[in-house]
Design a protein around this motif. Sequence first.
Motif, PDB file in Angstrom:
ATOM      1  N   GLY A  23      45.431   0.343  10.528  1.00 40.18           N
ATOM      2  CA  GLY A  23      46.263   0.816  11.260  1.00 40.18           C
ATOM      3  C   GLY A  23      46.864   2.156  10.864  1.00 40.18           C
ATOM      4  O   GLY A  23      47.543   2.576  10.092  1.00 40.18           O
ATOM      5  N   ARG A  52      53.090   1.585  18.191  1.00 42.69           N
ATOM      6  CA  ARG A  52      52.134   2.159  16.534  1.00 42.69           C
ATOM      7  C   ARG A  52      52.318   3.780  16.964  1.00 42.69           C
ATOM      8  O   ARG A  52      52.233   4.387  15.804  1.00 42.69           O
ATOM      9  N   ARG A  79      51.071  -9.098  13.200  1.00 40.30           N
ATOM     10  CA  ARG A  79      49.501  -9.578  12.902  1.00 40.30           C
ATOM     11  C   ARG A  79      50.131 -10.918  12.330  1.00 40.30           C
ATOM     12  O   ARG A  79      49.722 -11.746  13.155  1.00 40.30           O
ATOM     13  N   THR A 135      52.443   1.102   7.063  1.00 39.02           N
ATOM     14  CA  THR A 135      52.328  -0.063   8.109  1.00 39.02           C
ATOM     15  C   THR A 135      53.115  -0.351   9.323  1.00 39.02           C
ATOM     16  O   THR A 135      54.532  -0.962   8.183  1.00 39.02           O
ATOM     17  N   MET A 153      54.239  -6.271  18.168  1.00 41.34           N
ATOM     18  CA  MET A 153      53.272  -5.970  16.594  1.00 41.34           C
ATOM     19  C   MET A 153      53.896  -6.675  15.673  1.00 41.34           C
ATOM     20  O   MET A 153      55.041  -7.187  15.765  1.00 41.34           O
TER      21      MET A 153
HETATM   22  O1  F6P Z   1      48.742  -2.213  11.449  1.00 42.23           O
HETATM   23  C1  F6P Z   1      49.427  -3.155  12.560  1.00 42.23           C
HETATM   24  C2  F6P Z   1      48.725  -3.885  13.443  1.00 42.23           C
HETATM   25  O2  F6P Z   1      49.334  -2.503  14.356  1.00 42.23           O
HETATM   26  C3  F6P Z   1      49.762  -4.650  14.038  1.00 42.23           C
HETATM   27  O3  F6P Z   1      51.075  -4.562  14.068  1.00 42.23           O
HETATM   28  C4  F6P Z   1      48.059  -4.948  14.793  1.00 42.23           C
HETATM   29  O4  F6P Z   1      47.888  -6.885  14.885  1.00 42.23           O
HETATM   30  C5  F6P Z   1      47.078  -4.412  14.436  1.00 42.23           C
HETATM   31  O5  F6P Z   1      47.607  -3.737  13.482  1.00 42.23           O
HETATM   32  C6  F6P Z   1      46.028  -3.988  15.910  1.00 42.23           C
HETATM   33  O6  F6P Z   1      45.218  -3.256  15.421  1.00 42.23           O
HETATM   34  P1  F6P Z   1      44.044  -2.244  16.159  1.00 42.23           P
HETATM   35  O7  F6P Z   1      44.679  -1.298  16.296  1.00 42.23           O
HETATM   36  O8  F6P Z   1      42.899  -2.174  15.542  1.00 42.23           O
HETATM   37  O9  F6P Z   1      43.266  -3.394  17.819  1.00 42.23           O
END
Ligand code: F6P
Length: 323
Positions: free
Chosen positions: A15, A257, A176, A130, A174
Motif C-alpha cells: 500500500g 492513504r 488491517r 505503511t 484504516m
Molecule cells: O497499506 C495498509 C492499508 O491501507 C490497510 O490499512 C488497509 O487494510 C489496506 O492497506 C487496504 O489495501 P488496498 O488499498 O489494497 O485495498
Amino acid sequence: MPHTLNHIAILTSGGDAPGMNSALFAVTKTAQLQGIKVSGVRKGFDGLIDNDLVPLEFQTLQHTMHLGGTVLKTARSERFLTIAGRNQAVDTLLKNNIDGLIAIGGDGTFKGIESLSQSCAIPCIGIPGTIDNDIAGTEVTLGFDSAVNTAMQCIDIIRDTAESHSRVFLIEVMGRDSGYIAIYAGLTSAADAILIPESIKDINYLLEKINRYNSEHAFIVVVAEGDEVGVELVAKKISEINSAIDLRVTKLGHLQRGGNPSAADRMLAIRLSVAAVNALIKGERNKMVGLLNNQLRLTPFTQIAKQHKVSQELHTLLTVFSC
Ligand code: F6P
C-alpha cells in the motif's frame, strides 16, 4: 566490509503511504551526491519482474517530494510470490548491473526481499512505509503520522455535524491488523470510545457506556478496520441496546492513504533514506532501517514481523480517555 556501489535500484511496494515520494527524493539525492547512479523500479516487484526501470534524478524528484502516493507506483505482486517471478526479478537486477536495492514498504515487502535474497547476492535495505504502523524494528513507519492527521481532521469535521444532531457516530479508520491509527486519531479527537483489534473487551465497555449516553451531545466511536467485531456489527449491537439511538456510520477508507506527507513524515523519510544508502555503502545487507528510541537502527529482515503489541502506556491512555 564496505561495498562498492555504482548503481542502486529503489522500489515502493504494498500500500502506498505519504512520505514515499520524500524518501525517493532523499535516497536519490544522498546516492547521487556520492556518485552513485539510481534507477527507480516501477510498480513494485512487478516492475522488477518486467524489467520496468527508469533513471531517477534528485533535481526532478525535488518537485514531487511533498506529494502523497508514490511516483514510482506500487503493487501487491502475486507473481513475486512464485519462484519463477523471483528468478525473473534477479535477472533484471543482474542485467542492469544493480549492486544494491532499497525497498520501501511493509512486512510483506520485506518478506519478499528476504525470499529474493535466497537466490541473489545483491544487498538489500528496507525502509518501513505503511500507514498502519505495524512493523517490528521501528517505532514509527512512513505515512503513519500523515494518515493520523487526516483521520483526526475528518473526525473533527464529523463532530461538528454529530454535535448539531446529538448523534452517535461510528467512524471506521484504516489498520488491517493494527489499532494504531484508531488510537492516535481517536485520542487526539477526544473520541468517546476506541475499538482496536488488540483489545477484545473494548466492545463491552462501549456498550456499557452507550447505556449512559447523554443525548444532548455527540458520541464518537472510532473503530479500527481490523477490530474483531467490526463497525457494522458494533452498529447492530448498539441499535439492539437502544433502537431510539440516532446512529450513523462513516468509513474514512482510502481518504487516509492520500494527501501530502506531514513534516514529521518528510523528516522521517529523510533520516531513514540517508541511513539506508549509508548502510548499503557500509556493506550491510538484508536489514530494515528503523527508529528505536528515536535512534536509527538496522534490524534483519528475518526479525521483521507484524507488530501487534500496543504499549502498556497506550492501553492505560485508552482506559483513561475512552472505554
Ligand atoms: O497499506 C495498509 C492499508 O491501507 C490497510 O490499512 C488497509 O487494510 C489496506 O492497506 C487496504 O489495501 P488496498 O488499498 O489494497 O485495498
